[in-house]
Design a protein around this motif. Sequence first.
Motif, PDB file in Angstrom:
ATOM      1  N   SER A 128      -2.228 -11.786   7.024  1.00 16.51           N
ATOM      2  CA  SER A 128      -1.025 -11.530   6.748  1.00 16.51           C
ATOM      3  C   SER A 128       0.324 -10.864   6.814  1.00 16.51           C
ATOM      4  O   SER A 128       0.018  -9.966   7.715  1.00 16.51           O
ATOM      5  CB  SER A 128      -1.251 -11.489   4.749  1.00 16.51           C
ATOM      6  OG  SER A 128      -3.043 -12.074   4.711  1.00 16.51           O
ATOM      7  N   PRO A 129       1.822 -11.574   6.113  1.00 15.18           N
ATOM      8  CA  PRO A 129       2.831 -10.688   5.977  1.00 15.18           C
ATOM      9  C   PRO A 129       2.630  -9.758   5.738  1.00 15.18           C
ATOM     10  O   PRO A 129       1.868  -9.751   4.533  1.00 15.18           O
ATOM     11  CB  PRO A 129       3.643 -11.617   5.472  1.00 15.18           C
ATOM     12  CG  PRO A 129       3.041 -12.958   6.321  1.00 15.18           C
ATOM     13  CD  PRO A 129       1.849 -13.110   5.912  1.00 15.18           C
ATOM     14  N   TRP A 130       3.684  -8.704   5.236  1.00 15.44           N
ATOM     15  CA  TRP A 130       3.466  -7.197   4.405  1.00 15.44           C
ATOM     16  C   TRP A 130       3.442  -7.732   3.303  1.00 15.44           C
ATOM     17  O   TRP A 130       3.144  -7.388   2.155  1.00 15.44           O
ATOM     18  CB  TRP A 130       4.185  -6.041   5.216  1.00 15.44           C
ATOM     19  CG  TRP A 130       3.957  -5.441   6.519  1.00 15.44           C
ATOM     20  CD1 TRP A 130       3.750  -6.283   8.121  1.00 15.44           C
ATOM     21  CD2 TRP A 130       2.995  -4.755   6.460  1.00 15.44           C
ATOM     22  NE1 TRP A 130       3.007  -4.926   9.099  1.00 15.44           N
ATOM     23  CE2 TRP A 130       3.005  -3.711   7.866  1.00 15.44           C
ATOM     24  CE3 TRP A 130       2.362  -3.698   5.442  1.00 15.44           C
ATOM     25  CZ2 TRP A 130       1.770  -2.947   8.266  1.00 15.44           C
ATOM     26  CZ3 TRP A 130       1.664  -2.757   5.868  1.00 15.44           C
ATOM     27  CH2 TRP A 130       1.046  -2.362   7.586  1.00 15.44           C
ATOM     28  N   ARG A 131       4.316  -8.493   3.138  1.00 15.36           N
ATOM     29  CA  ARG A 131       5.237  -8.909   1.401  1.00 15.36           C
ATOM     30  C   ARG A 131       4.022  -9.815   0.949  1.00 15.36           C
ATOM     31  O   ARG A 131       3.607  -9.950  -0.038  1.00 15.36           O
ATOM     32  CB  ARG A 131       5.938  -9.962   2.267  1.00 15.36           C
ATOM     33  CG  ARG A 131       7.803  -9.109   3.105  1.00 15.36           C
ATOM     34  CD  ARG A 131       9.187 -10.357   2.301  1.00 15.36           C
ATOM     35  NE  ARG A 131      10.100  -9.677   3.176  1.00 15.36           N
ATOM     36  CZ  ARG A 131      10.969  -8.817   2.578  1.00 15.36           C
ATOM     37  NH1 ARG A 131      10.414  -8.882   0.384  1.00 15.36           N
ATOM     38  NH2 ARG A 131      11.931  -8.345   2.727  1.00 15.36           N
ATOM     39  N   ASP A 132       2.645 -10.137   2.020  1.00 12.40           N
ATOM     40  CA  ASP A 132       1.784 -10.664   0.891  1.00 12.40           C
ATOM     41  C   ASP A 132       1.322 -10.331   0.648  1.00 12.40           C
ATOM     42  O   ASP A 132      -0.364  -9.980   0.269  1.00 12.40           O
ATOM     43  CB  ASP A 132       0.952 -12.302   2.047  1.00 12.40           C
ATOM     44  CG  ASP A 132       2.002 -13.170   1.809  1.00 12.40           C
ATOM     45  OD1 ASP A 132       3.219 -13.352   1.645  1.00 12.40           O
ATOM     46  OD2 ASP A 132       1.985 -13.889   2.389  1.00 12.40           O
ATOM     47  N   HIS A 192       2.375  -1.449  -3.505  1.00 10.69           N
ATOM     48  CA  HIS A 192       3.228  -1.513  -3.067  1.00 10.69           C
ATOM     49  C   HIS A 192       3.327  -2.555  -1.676  1.00 10.69           C
ATOM     50  O   HIS A 192       3.661  -0.935  -0.830  1.00 10.69           O
ATOM     51  CB  HIS A 192       4.818  -1.276  -3.608  1.00 10.69           C
ATOM     52  CG  HIS A 192       5.730  -2.095  -3.484  1.00 10.69           C
ATOM     53  ND1 HIS A 192       6.691  -1.659  -2.698  1.00 10.69           N
ATOM     54  CD2 HIS A 192       6.579  -3.131  -4.649  1.00 10.69           C
ATOM     55  CE1 HIS A 192       8.028  -3.077  -2.820  1.00 10.69           C
ATOM     56  NE2 HIS A 192       7.834  -3.298  -3.937  1.00 10.69           N
ATOM     57  N   TRP A 193       3.696  -3.521  -1.055  1.00 11.22           N
ATOM     58  CA  TRP A 193       4.083  -3.544   0.065  1.00 11.22           C
ATOM     59  C   TRP A 193       5.183  -3.042   1.248  1.00 11.22           C
ATOM     60  O   TRP A 193       4.501  -2.338   2.195  1.00 11.22           O
ATOM     61  CB  TRP A 193       3.903  -4.884   0.511  1.00 11.22           C
ATOM     62  CG  TRP A 193       5.507  -5.332   0.392  1.00 11.22           C
ATOM     63  CD1 TRP A 193       6.390  -6.316  -0.848  1.00 11.22           C
ATOM     64  CD2 TRP A 193       6.582  -5.116   1.165  1.00 11.22           C
ATOM     65  NE1 TRP A 193       7.703  -6.322  -0.639  1.00 11.22           N
ATOM     66  CE2 TRP A 193       8.015  -6.305   0.670  1.00 11.22           C
ATOM     67  CE3 TRP A 193       6.747  -4.765   2.435  1.00 11.22           C
ATOM     68  CZ2 TRP A 193       9.477  -5.875   1.552  1.00 11.22           C
ATOM     69  CZ3 TRP A 193       7.654  -5.155   3.425  1.00 11.22           C
ATOM     70  CH2 TRP A 193       8.893  -5.362   2.751  1.00 11.22           C
ATOM     71  N   ASN A 194       6.044  -2.615   0.496  1.00  9.53           N
ATOM     72  CA  ASN A 194       7.113  -2.080   1.026  1.00  9.53           C
ATOM     73  C   ASN A 194       6.603  -0.162   1.359  1.00  9.53           C
ATOM     74  O   ASN A 194       7.095   0.455   2.441  1.00  9.53           O
ATOM     75  CB  ASN A 194       8.455  -1.857   1.051  1.00  9.53           C
ATOM     76  CG  ASN A 194       9.213  -1.039   1.867  1.00  9.53           C
ATOM     77  OD1 ASN A 194       9.876  -2.079   2.722  1.00  9.53           O
ATOM     78  ND2 ASN A 194      10.244  -0.545   0.700  1.00  9.53           N
ATOM     79  N   TYR A 227       4.227  -0.100   3.550  1.00  7.77           N
ATOM     80  CA  TYR A 227       5.193  -0.479   5.543  1.00  7.77           C
ATOM     81  C   TYR A 227       4.927   0.796   5.645  1.00  7.77           C
ATOM     82  O   TYR A 227       5.092   1.344   6.933  1.00  7.77           O
ATOM     83  CB  TYR A 227       5.716  -1.869   5.368  1.00  7.77           C
ATOM     84  CG  TYR A 227       6.300  -2.304   6.520  1.00  7.77           C
ATOM     85  CD1 TYR A 227       5.278  -1.911   7.549  1.00  7.77           C
ATOM     86  CD2 TYR A 227       7.520  -1.443   6.585  1.00  7.77           C
ATOM     87  CE1 TYR A 227       6.752  -2.280   9.407  1.00  7.77           C
ATOM     88  CE2 TYR A 227       8.530  -1.681   8.222  1.00  7.77           C
ATOM     89  CZ  TYR A 227       7.853  -2.028   8.499  1.00  7.77           C
ATOM     90  OH  TYR A 227       8.374  -2.275  10.492  1.00  7.77           O
TER      91      TYR A 227
END
Length: 262
Positions: free
Chosen positions: A53-57, A64-66, A69
Amino acid sequence: MASGTTRKAITAEIWNKLEPLVRQAKHSAAGSPAMQSDRDFIEAVLWIARTGSPWRDLPAQMGHWNHVYVRFRTWERRGVWKRLWQSLQEEVFADARHLFIDSTSVRAHQHAAGAPKKGGDQALGRSRGGLTTKIHAACVDEISSVGLILSPGQSADCSNFGELFASLDKDNVLEAAALDKGYDSNAIRERLAEDGIKPVIPPKSNRKEAIPYDREIYRQRNRVERFFNRIKHFRRIATRYEKYACTFLAMVHLTAAFLYLR
């Protein structure tokens, strides 16, 4: 994504083995306190690796995705992922007698392109199938990888042998190394012989004189192929989404470490 619990990969048994190795790989606990525990953070990164999946998902309950990451990139720059993987392979490599070497191609998603050129080579090659990356591995068995490097997809296996072999711990008791005929060159055979390692390589058909090889050891070479099959169960390894070679290799190190512990 529907609300509810997210399937976890790190069991209590795995974490009991992993926790002291994580502390050792981090080298230092300096800096601001992390917003989530090491266990929850690694769980979140494994979820990204497993699902592709994308990090934002990333599910909100996993952090929190950020933040996840940025911490993932920080650990990559500090070499934490690589040290974690190395610490798990040291003991098994110390007693290994046979080594199995091969590569696998990974299709790169279009999002993997576009890294700034000043960042250097990103191990992306263009072939008939589009953008690809090769993972080169030296394995003891189907769960123990002791050497991992990347190259552009069109790069020949034999041309990457030197870098892969140089990355191995020189303190070993290896007796033989099995490679497919793509590695059949006098230079590779001589390099292995220098370290007292018997080359187990089928000769190419264009050799004037066929070189005999140990067929019993060569039949075990499928162990490295099974290793590739297992790490590609993680969709972020089966398809490359990372723009930078260093972050993709960090994902490979993490999944290889988890495969060994699982």
